[in-house]
Write a protein that holds these residues in place. Structure first.
Motif, PDB file in Angstrom:
ATOM      1  N   ASP A 263       0.830  -1.196   0.000  1.00 59.03           N
ATOM      2  CA  ASP A 263       0.000   0.000   0.000  1.00 59.03           C
ATOM      3  C   ASP A 263       0.872   1.257   0.000  1.00 59.03           C
ATOM      4  N   VAL A 264       0.777   2.056  -1.058  1.00 59.17           N
ATOM      5  CA  VAL A 264       1.624   3.245  -1.164  1.00 59.17           C
ATOM      6  C   VAL A 264       1.246   4.320  -0.147  1.00 59.17           C
ATOM      7  N   ASP A 265      -0.015   4.329   0.288  1.00 55.21           N
ATOM      8  CA  ASP A 265      -0.427   5.296   1.312  1.00 55.21           C
ATOM      9  C   ASP A 265       0.259   4.982   2.646  1.00 55.21           C
ATOM     10  N   LEU A 266       0.319   3.705   3.009  1.00 54.49           N
ATOM     11  CA  LEU A 266       1.024   3.298   4.225  1.00 54.49           C
ATOM     12  C   LEU A 266       2.507   3.644   4.116  1.00 54.49           C
ATOM     13  N   HIS A 267       3.094   3.365   2.968  1.00 57.57           N
ATOM     14  CA  HIS A 267       4.524   3.660   2.777  1.00 57.57           C
ATOM     15  C   HIS A 267       4.790   5.157   2.948  1.00 57.57           C
ATOM     16  N   THR A 268       3.963   5.976   2.334  1.00 55.55           N
ATOM     17  CA  THR A 268       4.139   7.425   2.451  1.00 55.55           C
ATOM     18  C   THR A 268       4.047   7.866   3.908  1.00 55.55           C
ATOM     19  N   ALA A 269       3.071   7.341   4.646  1.00 63.39           N
ATOM     20  CA  ALA A 269       2.926   7.677   6.070  1.00 63.39           C
ATOM     21  C   ALA A 269       4.146   7.236   6.871  1.00 63.39           C
ATOM     22  N   SER A 270       4.700   6.078   6.533  1.00 68.61           N
ATOM     23  CA  SER A 270       5.847   5.560   7.291  1.00 68.61           C
ATOM     24  C   SER A 270       7.118   6.359   7.031  1.00 68.61           C
ATOM     25  N   MET A 271       7.174   7.083   5.941  1.00 65.12           N
ATOM     26  CA  MET A 271       8.365   7.851   5.576  1.00 65.12           C
ATOM     27  C   MET A 271       8.139   9.354   5.718  1.00 65.12           C
ATOM     28  N   ALA A 272       7.201   9.742   6.559  1.00 63.28           N
ATOM     29  CA  ALA A 272       6.863  11.164   6.731  1.00 63.28           C
ATOM     30  C   ALA A 272       8.066  11.995   7.173  1.00 63.28           C
ATOM     31  N   ASP A 273       8.960  11.412   7.956  1.00 62.05           N
ATOM     32  CA  ASP A 273      10.119  12.167   8.450  1.00 62.05           C
ATOM     33  C   ASP A 273      11.032  12.652   7.325  1.00 62.05           C
ATOM     34  N   SER A 274      11.039  11.928   6.205  1.00 64.77           N
ATOM     35  CA  SER A 274      11.889  12.341   5.089  1.00 64.77           C
ATOM     36  C   SER A 274      11.096  13.100   4.030  1.00 64.77           C
ATOM     37  N   GLY A 275       9.822  13.378   4.312  1.00 60.17           N
ATOM     38  CA  GLY A 275       8.997  14.117   3.360  1.00 60.17           C
ATOM     39  C   GLY A 275       8.733  13.345   2.090  1.00 60.17           C
ATOM     40  N   GLU A 276       8.769  12.028   2.180  1.00 57.59           N
ATOM     41  CA  GLU A 276       8.584  11.207   0.980  1.00 57.59           C
ATOM     42  C   GLU A 276       7.189  11.407   0.412  1.00 57.59           C
ATOM     43  N   ARG A 277       7.149  11.526  -0.920  1.00 56.93           N
ATOM     44  CA  ARG A 277       5.880  11.691  -1.603  1.00 56.93           C
ATOM     45  C   ARG A 277       5.961  11.023  -2.964  1.00 56.93           C
ATOM     46  N   ILE A 278       4.795  10.731  -3.508  1.00 52.20           N
ATOM     47  CA  ILE A 278       4.703  10.075  -4.812  1.00 52.20           C
ATOM     48  C   ILE A 278       4.673  11.153  -5.893  1.00 52.20           C
ATOM     49  N   VAL A 279       5.517  10.984  -6.909  1.00 53.27           N
ATOM     50  CA  VAL A 279       5.539  11.935  -8.016  1.00 53.27           C
ATOM     51  C   VAL A 279       5.263  11.263  -9.361  1.00 53.27           C
ATOM     52  N   GLY A 280       5.031   9.943  -9.345  1.00 50.55           N
ATOM     53  CA  GLY A 280       4.716   9.244 -10.590  1.00 50.55           C
ATOM     54  C   GLY A 280       4.276   7.822 -10.325  1.00 50.55           C
ATOM     55  N   GLY A 281       3.604   7.229 -11.296  1.00 55.53           N
ATOM     56  CA  GLY A 281       3.162   5.843 -11.177  1.00 55.53           C
ATOM     57  C   GLY A 281       1.942   5.710 -10.287  1.00 55.53           C
TER      58      GLY A 281
END
Length: 153
Positions: free
Chosen positions: A23-41
């Motif tokens: 789940d990409v939403d879970l992944h994004t939440a787990s990497m909040a400290d690095s400001g990770e976000r989806i920019v494609g795909g």
């Protein structure tokens, strides 16, 4: 090239843990400290075989982009994500999910990666990158466990 493994025990079924791990939403939440976000795909929900996602994040004070693809998929036992474009010379992450015999899951991550830049990259892997990547995977796995156990409660 560096290789490490992590084991995470989760009180939820392998199917639940497998699905949440994609789940990409879970992944994004787990990497909040690095400001990770989806920019494609794939931008929301669960990835499947052949899907790609491009992440952008800040690590070591530098903004990075990495595109990964789900290159192997055998629900609920395992899947592989690997870099197709990005900062690593190689990134290959195999996720394994096995029943623990008590209704839960033993999640095992096997990560192989190599930094670019020849001997300089090998030095960076040895001095900092190995520990840093292990910490990121551990943080992600805490989120997977919390979400899976909440979903199974």
């Amino acid at each position: 090239m560096k290789r490490f493994e992590t084991i995470t025990r989760i009180a939820a079924s392998p199917a639940t843990v497998f699905d949440l791990s994609l789940d990409v939403d879970l992944h994004t939440a787990s990497m909040a400290d690095s400001g990770e976000r989806i920019v494609g795909g794939v931008r929301a929900g669960r990835m499947a075989l052949g899907d790609t996602v491009t992440w952008e994040a800040r690590h070591f004070g530098v903004r990075w982009k990495m595109t990964s693809r789900i290159s192997a998929y055998d629900r609920p036992g395992m899947f592989v994500d690997e870099q197709v474009a990005g900062p690593f010379k190689r990134w290959h992450h195999t996720h394994y999910f096995a029943p623990d015999g008590r209704g839960g899951t033993v999640m095992r991550d096997v990560i192989e990666f190599a930094a670019p830049f020849g001997l300089v990259g090998v030095g960076v892997e040895t001095v900092a990158l190995g520990r840093y990547m292990h910490k990121l995977i551990d943080m992600r796995n805490v989120h997977v466990r919390e979400w899976a156990e909440a979903a199974s409660a």
